[in-house]
Design an enzyme around this catalytic site. Structure first.
Site: not given
Ligand code: NAD
Ligand code: DAU
Length: 354
Positions: A137, A161, A165
Site C-alpha cells: 500500500d 522502497y 515497489k
Molecule cells: P522479507 O524482507 O522478510 O523477505 C524478503 C525475502 O526476499 C528474503 O528471504 C530475501 O532473502 C529475499 N531476497 C531479497 N533480495 C533478493 C534477491 N535479489 N534475489 C532473491 N531473493 C531475494 O520481506 P517480507 O516482509 O516477507 O515481504 C515480502 C514481499 O511482500 C515484499 O515484496 C514486500 O514488498 C511485500 N509486502 C510486505 C509487507 C509487510 O508488511 N511485510 C506488506 C505488504 C507487501
Molecule cells: O504498509 C506495508 C509496508 O509495511 C510494507 O510494504 C513494508 O515492507 C513493511 O516493512 C511495512 O512498512 P512500515 O514502514 O509501515 O513498517 P515498520 O514495521 O518499519 O514500521 C511500522 C510503523 O512503526 C511506522 O510508522 C514506523 C514506526 N516505527 C518503526 C520502527 C522499526 C517506530 O516507531 N519504531 C521503530 O523502531
C-alpha cells in the site's frame, strides 16, 4: 488451480515462508513449489524447516539472485515454471533511506528479469498460467485523517522502497498490456505474525521489551498503519491466483487501523502478562527522532477483493497480536540465531544516530 510448478521468489523471508507453508497445507494444491531466494540478511531457510520432508518431491530450494537473468532463465527451464508468485524484495523502509541501491536492483531489475523469463515462456506458446506480483500500500503515499486507498488511488510513493515497489508494479502492468502476459498485482497493508525479521516494528518491540531494552517510537507515535495477520494475506493471495481477473490489481487490508503508540503499549502489556517482570515494560518506551518522509496514515479499502473473490480477514488484531507475541516467546532460539553481526550493526546505524 495453481499450475503444476509454482515459482515462489523470496520464500525464505517472512511472508514468503508463511505462504509456502499455507499453500502446502491446502488439499487442493498438488503441484510443486520451487523457492528461489538469495538468502540476504532477511532470508532464513530455518523458516521452512521440515517442509521438504512433509511434502517429499514437491519442495525445491534454489539459492539464486533474481537480479541474475541467466540463473532465473535456467530455473524456469529446469522446473518448467508455469506460475510465479513474486515476494522477493528489499522490504525495510529505513534501510531504503540509508542505502537505496539494493532496492533499485532487486525490486526493479529483479522484477524485470522475472517478467522477461515469464514473457519468453509465454510468447513461445508454452504453458504459462500467471505472474502474481506482491506489492504494498506504500505505493499510494500517505493519507490524511480521513479516506482509504482504493485500486484507483494515484501512485505517490514517498520512500525509495515505495518508489521501487511502484516501479515494479508499473512493469508488471506494462507486461500485461503490451505482451498479454497473464498477471495480477496485490497491494497489501502492514503484515505481522511468526517469522517476521525483528527490524520491523512489532517483532522489534516484542524482543526489546522482553530483553529490557529501550523500545523506540518514531516521532510522536501517532502514525497509523492498517495491520493484517500474515495468514490472512496468504489466503488473499491464493484467492487472487485462483480466481483473480488477469490484468487486475487487488488491495488487501486488515480493517485494523492503529496508532503506533497504541500497538507498542499493547505489546508491552502482553509481554508483562506472558513473561511477568517486576516493573511494567511500558517504562521502556522511548520517543526517538522521526523517520524522514514518514507516511502519516495508511488505510485500505478492500471492497474489490471482498466483492469479487469473497475474501475478508479472519484474524482480529487483538487475537493476532496475542498469537504473535506468544510465538516469539516460544521461539526465542529462532530470534537468537538471526540476531547476528549484521543485525547488530543495523541497530547501531539506525538507532544510535537518531
Ligand atoms: P522479507 O524482507 O522478510 O523477505 C524478503 C525475502 O526476499 C528474503 O528471504 C530475501 O532473502 C529475499 N531476497 C531479497 N533480495 C533478493 C534477491 N535479489 N534475489 C532473491 N531473493 C531475494 O520481506 P517480507 O516482509 O516477507 O515481504 C515480502 C514481499 O511482500 C515484499 O515484496 C514486500 O514488498 C511485500 N509486502 C510486505 C509487507 C509487510 O508488511 N511485510 C506488506 C505488504 C507487501
Ligand atoms: O504498509 C506495508 C509496508 O509495511 C510494507 O510494504 C513494508 O515492507 C513493511 O516493512 C511495512 O512498512 P512500515 O514502514 O509501515 O513498517 P515498520 O514495521 O518499519 O514500521 C511500522 C510503523 O512503526 C511506522 O510508522 C514506523 C514506526 N516505527 C518503526 C520502527 C522499526 C517506530 O516507531 N519504531 C521503530 O523502531
Amino acid at each position: 488451480m495453481f499450475g503444476d510448478n509454482l515459482l515462489v521468489t523470496g520464500g525464505c523471508g517472512f511472508i514468503g515462508s508463511n505462504f509456502i507453508r499455507y499453500i502446502f497445507s491446502r488439499e487442493d494444491f498438488r503441484g510443486r513449489i520451487i523457492n528461489v531466494d538469495a538468502l540476504t540478511y532477511a532470508g532464513n531457510q530455518e523458516n521452512l524447516i521440515g517442509v521438504d520432508k512433509s511434502y517429499p518431491g514437491r519442495y525445491f530450494f534454489e539459492r539464486a539472485d533474481i537480479c541474475d537473468p541467466s540463473a532465473i532463465q535456467d530455473i524456469f527451464e529446469r522446473y518448467d515454471i508455469d506460475t510465479v508468485c513474486h515476494f522477493a524484495a528489499e522490504s525495510h523502509v529505513d534501510r531504503s533511506i540509508k542505502r537505496p541501491v539494493s532496492f533499485i536492483q532487486t525490486n526493479i531489475i529483479g522484477t524485470f528479469n522475472l517478467l522477461e523469463a515469464a514473457r519468453m515462456r509465454f510468447t513461445s506458446g508454452r504453458k504459462f498460467y500467471l505472474f502474481h506480483h506482491i506489492s504494498t500500500d506504500e505505493v499510494y503515499g500517505s493519507l490524511g485523517p480521513q479516506g482509504y486507498f482504493t485500486e484507483n488511488t494515484p501512485y505517490r510513493p514517498n520512500s525509495p522502497y515505495a518508489a521501487s515497489k511502484a516501479s515494479s508494479d508499473h512493469l508488471v502492468r506494462a507486461y500485461h498490456e503490451t505482451y498479454g502476459l497473464p498477471t495480477t498485482i496485490s497491494n497489501c497493508s502492514n503484515n505481522y505474525g511468526p517469522y517476521q525479521f525483528p527490524e520491523k516494528l512489532i517483532p522489534l518491540v516484542i524482543l526489546n521489551s522482553l530483553e529490557g531494552k529501550p523500545v523506540p517510537v518514531y516521532g510522536d507515535g501517532k502514525n497509523v498503519r492498517d495491520w493484517l495477520y500474515v495468514t490472512d494475506h496468504c489466503e488473499a493471495i491464493a484467492e487472487i491466483i485462483e480466481h483473480g481477473r488477469r490484468g487486475e490489481t487487488y488491495n488487501i487490508g486488515g480493517h485494523a487501523e492503529m496508532e503506533n503508540i497504541s500497538i507498542v503499549e499493547m505489546i508491552c502489556d502482553l509481554v508483562d502478562e506472558l513473561a511477568p517482570s517486576e516493573t511494567s515494560r511500558r517504562r521502556l518506551i522511548t520517543f526517538v527522532p522521526d523517520r524522514p518522509g514518514h507516511d502519516r496514515r495508511y488505510a485500505i479499502d478492500f471492497s474489490k477483493i471482498n466483492t469479487e473473490l469473497g475474501w475478508s480477514p479472519k484474524e482480529s488484531f487483538t487475537s493476532g497480536l496475542r498469537k504473535t507475541v506468544s510465538w516469539y516467546l516460544e521461539n526465542k532460539s529462532w530470534s537468537e540465531r538471526i540476531i547476528n553481526g549484521e543485525y547488530q550493526s543495523w541497530i547501531q546505524e539506525n538507532y544510535e544516530q537518531r
